[in-house]
Structures are given as C-alpha cells and as structure tokens.
Write a protein that holds these residues in place. Structure first.
Motif, mmCIF file in Angstrom:
data_model
loop_
_atom_site.group_PDB
_atom_site.id
_atom_site.type_symbol
_atom_site.label_atom_id
_atom_site.label_comp_id
_atom_site.label_asym_id
_atom_site.label_seq_id
_atom_site.Cartn_x
_atom_site.Cartn_y
_atom_site.Cartn_z
ATOM 1 N N GLY A 78 -46.483 -40.330 -16.379
ATOM 2 C CA GLY A 78 -45.879 -39.835 -15.157
ATOM 3 C C GLY A 78 -44.584 -40.553 -14.844
ATOM 4 N N ILE A 79 -43.877 -40.025 -13.847
ATOM 5 C CA ILE A 79 -42.634 -40.609 -13.367
ATOM 6 C C ILE A 79 -42.715 -40.695 -11.848
ATOM 7 C CG2 ILE A 79 -40.111 -40.461 -13.416
ATOM 8 C CD1 ILE A 79 -40.350 -38.413 -15.636
ATOM 9 N N MET A 80 -42.271 -41.814 -11.303
ATOM 10 C CA MET A 80 -42.332 -42.014 -9.856
ATOM 11 C C MET A 80 -41.098 -42.742 -9.378
ATOM 12 S SD MET A 80 -46.256 -43.302 -9.313
ATOM 13 C CE MET A 80 -46.042 -43.200 -7.545
ATOM 14 N N LEU A 81 -40.789 -42.532 -8.107
ATOM 15 C CA LEU A 81 -39.810 -43.370 -7.423
ATOM 16 C C LEU A 81 -40.575 -44.401 -6.608
ATOM 17 C CD1 LEU A 81 -37.143 -40.818 -6.101
ATOM 18 C CD2 LEU A 81 -36.886 -42.466 -7.973
ATOM 19 N N VAL A 82 -40.254 -45.668 -6.815
ATOM 20 C CA VAL A 82 -40.980 -46.749 -6.140
ATOM 21 C C VAL A 82 -39.981 -47.751 -5.580
ATOM 22 C CG1 VAL A 82 -42.645 -48.624 -6.378
ATOM 23 C CG2 VAL A 82 -42.961 -46.513 -7.682
ATOM 24 N N ASN A 83 -40.199 -48.152 -4.341
ATOM 25 C CA ASN A 83 -39.504 -49.312 -3.794
ATOM 26 C C ASN A 83 -40.534 -50.435 -3.734
ATOM 27 O OD1 ASN A 83 -38.394 -51.328 -2.068
ATOM 28 N ND2 ASN A 83 -36.997 -49.797 -1.203
ATOM 29 N N PHE A 84 -40.420 -51.391 -4.651
ATOM 30 C CA PHE A 84 -41.423 -52.444 -4.738
ATOM 31 C C PHE A 84 -41.416 -53.350 -3.504
ATOM 32 C CE2 PHE A 84 -40.971 -51.384 -9.272
ATOM 33 C CZ PHE A 84 -42.306 -51.275 -9.626
ATOM 34 N N TYR A 85 -40.328 -53.320 -2.747
ATOM 35 C CA TYR A 85 -40.246 -54.154 -1.550
ATOM 36 C C TYR A 85 -40.941 -53.524 -0.361
ATOM 37 C CZ TYR A 85 -36.924 -57.437 -3.651
ATOM 38 O OH TYR A 85 -36.347 -58.406 -4.436
ATOM 39 N N THR A 86 -40.856 -52.199 -0.231
ATOM 40 C CA THR A 86 -41.466 -51.526 0.918
ATOM 41 C C THR A 86 -42.796 -50.866 0.576
ATOM 42 O OG1 THR A 86 -40.357 -49.420 0.468
ATOM 43 C CG2 THR A 86 -39.155 -51.046 1.809
ATOM 44 N N GLY A 87 -43.018 -50.623 -0.706
ATOM 45 C CA GLY A 87 -44.236 -49.934 -1.110
ATOM 46 C C GLY A 87 -44.130 -48.429 -1.052
ATOM 47 N N ASP A 88 -42.967 -47.898 -0.650
ATOM 48 C CA ASP A 88 -42.777 -46.451 -0.591
ATOM 49 C C ASP A 88 -42.757 -45.876 -1.999
ATOM 50 O OD1 ASP A 88 -42.625 -46.492 2.156
ATOM 51 O OD2 ASP A 88 -40.442 -46.734 2.168
ATOM 52 N N THR A 89 -43.472 -44.779 -2.192
ATOM 53 C CA THR A 89 -43.542 -44.144 -3.512
ATOM 54 C C THR A 89 -43.378 -42.640 -3.380
ATOM 55 O OG1 THR A 89 -45.945 -43.878 -3.415
ATOM 56 C CG2 THR A 89 -45.108 -45.920 -4.393
ATOM 57 N N GLN A 90 -42.929 -42.041 -4.436
ATOM 58 C CA GLN A 90 -42.776 -40.595 -4.470
ATOM 59 C C GLN A 90 -42.893 -40.113 -5.907
ATOM 60 O OE1 GLN A 90 -39.008 -39.171 -3.026
ATOM 61 N NE2 GLN A 90 -39.362 -37.089 -3.751
ATOM 62 N N ILE A 91 -43.776 -39.147 -6.128
ATOM 63 C CA ILE A 91 -43.893 -38.551 -7.461
ATOM 64 C C ILE A 91 -42.684 -37.661 -7.688
ATOM 65 C CG2 ILE A 91 -45.249 -37.039 -8.945
ATOM 66 C CD1 ILE A 91 -47.706 -37.815 -7.378
ATOM 67 N N ILE A 92 -42.057 -37.776 -8.828
ATOM 68 C CA ILE A 92 -40.926 -36.918 -9.146
ATOM 69 C C ILE A 92 -41.223 -36.158 -10.432
ATOM 70 C CG2 ILE A 92 -39.245 -38.372 -7.980
ATOM 71 C CD1 ILE A 92 -38.406 -39.452 -10.675
ATOM 72 N N SER A 93 -40.621 -35.012 -10.518
ATOM 73 C CA SER A 93 -40.756 -34.204 -11.725
ATOM 74 C C SER A 93 -39.547 -34.435 -12.599
ATOM 75 C CB SER A 93 -40.872 -32.718 -11.368
ATOM 76 O OG SER A 93 -40.764 -31.925 -12.528
ATOM 77 N N SER A 94 -39.777 -34.438 -13.889
ATOM 78 C CA SER A 94 -38.659 -34.589 -14.816
ATOM 79 C C SER A 94 -37.730 -33.389 -14.764
ATOM 80 C CB SER A 94 -39.178 -34.748 -16.252
ATOM 81 O OG SER A 94 -39.770 -33.538 -16.676
ATOM 82 N N GLY A 95 -38.233 -32.264 -14.238
ATOM 83 C CA GLY A 95 -37.434 -31.056 -14.205
ATOM 84 C C GLY A 95 -37.458 -30.286 -15.518
ATOM 85 N N TYR A 96 -38.005 -30.889 -16.560
ATOM 86 C CA TYR A 96 -38.018 -30.237 -17.866
ATOM 87 C C TYR A 96 -38.857 -28.975 -17.862
ATOM 88 C CZ TYR A 96 -35.932 -34.402 -19.946
ATOM 89 O OH TYR A 96 -35.101 -35.421 -20.273
ATOM 90 N N GLU A 97 -40.045 -29.046 -17.229
ATOM 91 C CA GLU A 97 -40.937 -27.897 -17.277
ATOM 92 C C GLU A 97 -40.273 -26.664 -16.678
ATOM 93 O OE1 GLU A 97 -41.873 -30.900 -16.651
ATOM 94 O OE2 GLU A 97 -43.626 -31.351 -17.896
ATOM 95 N N ASN A 98 -39.670 -26.825 -15.483
ATOM 96 C CA ASN A 98 -39.030 -25.679 -14.837
ATOM 97 C C ASN A 98 -37.841 -25.186 -15.647
ATOM 98 O OD1 ASN A 98 -40.841 -25.806 -12.709
ATOM 99 N ND2 ASN A 98 -39.531 -27.112 -11.465
#
Length: 424
Positions: A160-180
């Motif tokens: 998988g691929i995610m956006l993570v801010n290790f300082y705040t703990g905020d996370t977001q799943i991101i799509s590679s965009g390849y499938e679409n």
C-alpha cells in the motif's frame, strides 16, 4: 485502515503515534525523540513463517524509494537492512552502493500464543546519508509491503501507499492512480484497436459498393486515432518515453507508424477522388498506384499489430504473477505492472477473444465470397471477349448507318444508350 491520533508525552521531546496497515496482521507504532533526532518504530506482524519479510519505505512508488526498514526472517530470526527500491527485483542494500545501514534492531520478541512477532527498530530522523530521505514534520509518502511465506515479491493485496505525518500521526490512504489511468487506457485502446480499426478495414475491403464507404472508413479511423493519441501520449509522458516492456515498445511503434499511414491515407483519398496534382499526378500515375498498395498492406500490418498489443496490454493489467513490480512499466525484465484490475480479467479471457474470433470468421467468409465473385466476373469477362471480329470497313458502314460506336483498346463499344445520360 485504523489510525490512532498522536498523543504527546512531552511536547518538546517525545511524540507517540500508531497505525494499522492491515488490521490484526501488520501494525506500526512509533516514538519520536526530537532532542535525540531519533525515531523508534515498533512493528507487530502476525503469521510470519521461518522465512518472510516486511518492509517500510519513503517514496511515492517502489522505484527510487528509501526502504529504511526491510526486515527479513531467516529460521525465525529477524534482521534489518537499509535498502533502495530499484525496480523489478528485491531492493538493493545501501551498503552495496557505498552508503551506510542507518536502521538497527533494538529489540524483538515472538509470542507463540498469538503468533505475533514484535520488532523494534531505530533510525535517525535525518541520517545525513545522501541516499536516505529525512523524516520531517510534514506529510510523507510511505510505501509498505510484506510476505509471510518467503523473501520474494509480495502479493497484490499485501502492499500500500499512504501519506503520513509522523509528528502529528495524521494519515491518509492514497491511490497510485495507476488502476484508474490504465483502466481508461485499456478501454480506449480496446475500442480503438480491438473493434473500430478492424471494422474500418472490413468496410474498405469488402463494402466499397456502399455509397458512403469512404466516409465510414475515414470516420472509424479518425475515432481510432483520436482515442489512441491522447492516452498514448499520456503513457509516454508518464515514463519519459523510456518503455522497457513489449507492450510499451509496440505501442510507441504503432503511434509512429500511424502518422505515416495517416499521410498515406490523405494521398490515397486524393487519388480515389482523382484530383490532379502537380507533384503526385492523378490516380492512375505510378505514384498513386504505389501508394495504393502501400496504404493497403501497411494498414493491415498496423491493425494486426494493434490487436496483438491489446492482448499484451490486457495481460499487463490482469496478471496474477507475483514477479511483477510496482513501476514495472519503466523497468526491465517483465511486461507487466503491479496492477490487478479485476474487471479486465473477463475481458481478457472471454470478451476480447470472442470479438476477435467473430471478426476472424467474418473476414474469412467475406474474403472467400470476394474471390468467388472475382472468379465469376473473370469467367464472364472471358465469355464476353469471345465475340466476332469486325473489319474497319464494316465498322465504318455501321457508323454511316447511324450507330453510335467507339473503339476502346481494340474493342468496339456501343455507346448509344450511354450518350443519352452522359453528363458532358
């Protein structure tokens, strides 16, 4: 994915947070010691066999990613390596490229009751190693993967691929965009080269008795090219024109060849309409005759190449092989991507082959019928030519008698009826 918002034990020093890549199987927590410039990762992974791995890296894709934690299990003993993603193979060790291992195991434990390994890793927030990426107070794209069975390519669902801010703990799943992107690419190319291009050839080959056959042929070819060029150019731009797969290389070749075929088609149209030209002459000049045959056989070759490439493209986005890597479109060794678009499996195995079989049957029957008609016409022509001869004196007598006769290539043609409707 479940995430836990960061809690701060000491605002000036320690930041604690956690997330779950795959709930109850692969989970990650960390502690940042700002004053010591370190981050400690605690990874829990369930079901790991004697030989397997898990990995975490910084990057938007496998190629070029800083795999700062590549933990392998050999006979149940974990070991960590600092690696860099390079393409369709296991990442290379930083030490092999003259850099250093900047991540170390500071603790590990196996719980037989839950079948869970807990591994604690530590690395600097900024290693000062040129090949490593720093962990900062910002959103960072991370990639993760694991294989519980062996140290080999992970499955399609084990990454998988995610956006993570290790300082705040905020996370977001991101799509590679390849499938679409490749789903749209696949649909457009299948319509263009799997249906409309063969249909255009069918019309120009077997339906010239239709009044608007040329317009239909032009329209179908226009759709084929207009739907192919934008999506093909987007794919080329995506990899900077450096295709390493058969599908990519053939697609680029088709794109170039269609430019020549389009130019040939425009000249051919002028020939069909018999428009005289200072440089090219009329349809019966040798240039147009050569171009006619070039356009015909070159067009067949391009369409066949397009159909073959559709099969290669379908194989690329539906492959179940675990030997294919994220970023495989620009890496050697394979003709596929780490993409698995379920909806195209039926297209690949049933729908597209069925369309090709139907087209093949229609083409074969039409070609047989065409040659039967040609042979019949040849036979009629031979019978028509088997007529009595006429001397010049006899011909002159008929002309004096009022008959409307002309001599064409030593044959006498009665044009009496035709003169009544001749527009000139």
């Amino acid at each position: 994915l479940l995430t836990v918002k960061a809690v701060t034990e000491n605002e000036s020093s320690f930041i604690v947070s956690s997330l779950k890549f795959v709930e109850d199987i692969y989970e990650l927590s960390w502690i940042i010691d700002v004053s010591a410039n370190t981050i400690e990762f605690t990874i829990s992974i369930k079901g790991m066999k004697d030989s397997g791995y898990f990995g975490i890296g910084i990057g938007e894709r496998m190629v070029g990613a800083d795999i700062f934690a590549f933990v392998t299990f050999d006979s149940g003993i974990p070991a960590v390596q600092d690696k860099t993603g390079i393409g369709n193979e296991l990442p290379s060790n930083d030490t092999e490229d003259g850099f250093s291992d900047d991540t170390e195991i500071v603790g590990s434990e196996y719980d037989e009751g839950t079948d869970v390994w807990t591994v604690i890793l530590e690395r600097s927030l900024d290693t000062d190693d040129p090949i490593d990426k720093a962990i900062t107070d910002s959103e960072i794209s991370i990639i993760w993967s694991f294989n519980l069975e062996n140290v080999a390519q992970h499955g399609f669902s084990n990454r998988g691929i995610m956006l993570v801010n290790f300082y705040t703990g905020d996370t977001q799943i991101i799509s590679s965009g390849y499938e679409n992107f490749f789903a749209v690419h696949g649909v457009m190319m299948l319509l263009a080269w799997g249906f409309f291009a063969p249909l255009s050839f069918y019309i120009v080959r077997y339906k010239k008795h239709w009044k608007n056959w040329l317009e239909l042929h032009e329209g179908l070819i226009a759709f084929t090219l207009e739907s192919s060029y934008p999506i093909a150019i987007a794919a080329i731009a995506h990899v900077d024109g450096k295709f390493a797969t058969a599908h990519g290389k053939i697609g680029l070749t088709i794109l170039i060849l269609t430019v020549f075929q389009l130019a040939s088609g425009l000249i051919r149209k002028a020939g069909i309409e018999n428009r005289g030209n200072y440089y090219f002459g009329t349809n019966y000049d040798i240039f147009h005759q050569i171009n006619k045959h070039f356009h015909r056989y070159f067009g067949k070759s391009v369409i066949i190449l397009g159909v073959i490439n559709c099969f290669l493209g379908l194989d690329a986005i539906t492959s179940n092989s675990l030997n294919y890597e994220f970023g495989g479109i620009e890496s050697g060794g394979n003709d596929s991507l780490n993409i698995h678009i379920e909806g195209f499996i039926t297209v690949k195995s049933v729908l597209f082959p069925m369309i090709i079989i139907i087209f093949a049957g229609i083409f074969i029957c039409s070609e047989i019928n065409l040659w039967i008609l040609r042979l019949k016409r040849f036979g009629i022509k031979e019978k028509v030519l088997n007529v009595p001869t006429m001397t010049c004196a006899e011909f002159n007598d008929k002309i004096i008698g009022g008959e409307k006769l002309v001599i064409v290539n030593d044959s006498i043609v009665d044009v009496g009826e035709y003169m009544k409707v001749h527009p000139g």
